[in-house]
Design a protein around this motif. Structure first.
Motif, PDB file in Angstrom:
ATOM      1  N   ILE A 149      -1.071  48.812 -47.356  1.00 58.51           N
ATOM      2  CA  ILE A 149      -0.834  48.197 -48.661  1.00 58.51           C
ATOM      3  C   ILE A 149       0.547  47.562 -48.654  1.00 58.51           C
TER       4      ILE A 149
ATOM      5  N   TRP B   1      -4.741  50.387 -54.981  1.00 56.34           N
ATOM      6  CA  TRP B   1      -6.141  50.018 -54.766  1.00 56.34           C
ATOM      7  C   TRP B   1      -7.008  51.252 -54.973  1.00 56.34           C
TER       8      TRP B   1
ATOM      9  N   CYS C   5      -8.078  46.376 -57.684  1.00 56.02           N
ATOM     10  CA  CYS C   5      -6.628  46.346 -57.798  1.00 56.02           C
ATOM     11  C   CYS C   5      -6.253  47.061 -59.084  1.00 56.02           C
TER      12      CYS C   5
ATOM     13  N   PHE D  59      -5.531  51.213 -42.921  1.00 53.85           N
ATOM     14  CA  PHE D  59      -5.246  50.333 -44.051  1.00 53.85           C
ATOM     15  C   PHE D  59      -3.732  50.257 -44.276  1.00 53.85           C
TER      16      PHE D  59
ATOM     17  N   LEU E 223      -4.075  44.385 -49.459  1.00 51.20           N
ATOM     18  CA  LEU E 223      -4.576  45.539 -48.724  1.00 51.20           C
ATOM     19  C   LEU E 223      -5.165  45.013 -47.424  1.00 51.20           C
TER      20      LEU E 223
ATOM     21  N   TYR F 155     -13.848  47.348 -54.421  1.00 55.69           N
ATOM     22  CA  TYR F 155     -12.416  47.642 -54.386  1.00 55.69           C
ATOM     23  C   TYR F 155     -11.739  47.029 -55.609  1.00 55.69           C
TER      24      TYR F 155
ATOM     25  N   TYR G 168      -1.476  56.895 -49.079  1.00 59.83           N
ATOM     26  CA  TYR G 168      -2.847  56.599 -48.682  1.00 59.83           C
ATOM     27  C   TYR G 168      -3.705  57.851 -48.756  1.00 59.83           C
TER      28      TYR G 168
ATOM     29  N   THR H  28       4.801  54.151 -49.908  1.00 52.74           N
ATOM     30  CA  THR H  28       3.358  53.911 -49.902  1.00 52.74           C
ATOM     31  C   THR H  28       2.624  55.227 -49.712  1.00 52.74           C
TER      32      THR H  28
END
Length: 125
Positions: free
Chosen positions: A70, A36, A96, A68, A81, A94, A60, A58
């Protein structure tokens, strides 16, 4: 040609939650890292979160860690998300996104070369 369709944006009060979804088509979803990105007014598009092709890693940006999450559903070619404790500074479009090469980890903005039309998230009282 990969196609990405985001849904789930909207207006929410500070402290609220939203869940964004992204349906992918056009190539084998499960082989590619997903992520994202977001673009706030007057700012460049920025990395928010990424997930490896197999879902085992993952990543971030610091400003969303702990708020958040994902995730991905490879069987249904869908990316999610979950956004909790939203803040006004999360207001943005936002997107994808997916990497151009298979078997990636989804950790770097530069590797995301395809994205959808975006969905607006507005956090305001």
């Amino acid at each position: 040609q990969v196609q990405l369709l985001e849904t789930g944006g909207g207006l929410v009060q500070p402290g609220g939650s939203l869940r964004l979804s992204c349906e992918a088509s056009g190539r084998s979803f499960s082989r590619y890292a997903m992520g994202w990105l977001r673009q706030a007014p007057g700012k460049e598009q920025a990395f928010v979160a990424g997930i490896a092709w197999n879902g085992l890693r993952t990543t971030y940006v610091d400003s969303v860690k702990g708020r958040f999450t994902i995730s991905r559903d490879n069987a249904n070619s869908t990316l999610y998300l979950q956004m909790n404790n939203l803040k006004p500074e999360d207001t943005a479009v936002y997107y994808c996104a997916t990497e151009g090469r298979p078997w990636g980890l989804g950790t770097r903005r530069i590797d995301f070369v395809h994205w959808g039309q975006g969905t607006q998230v507005t956090v305001s009282s």
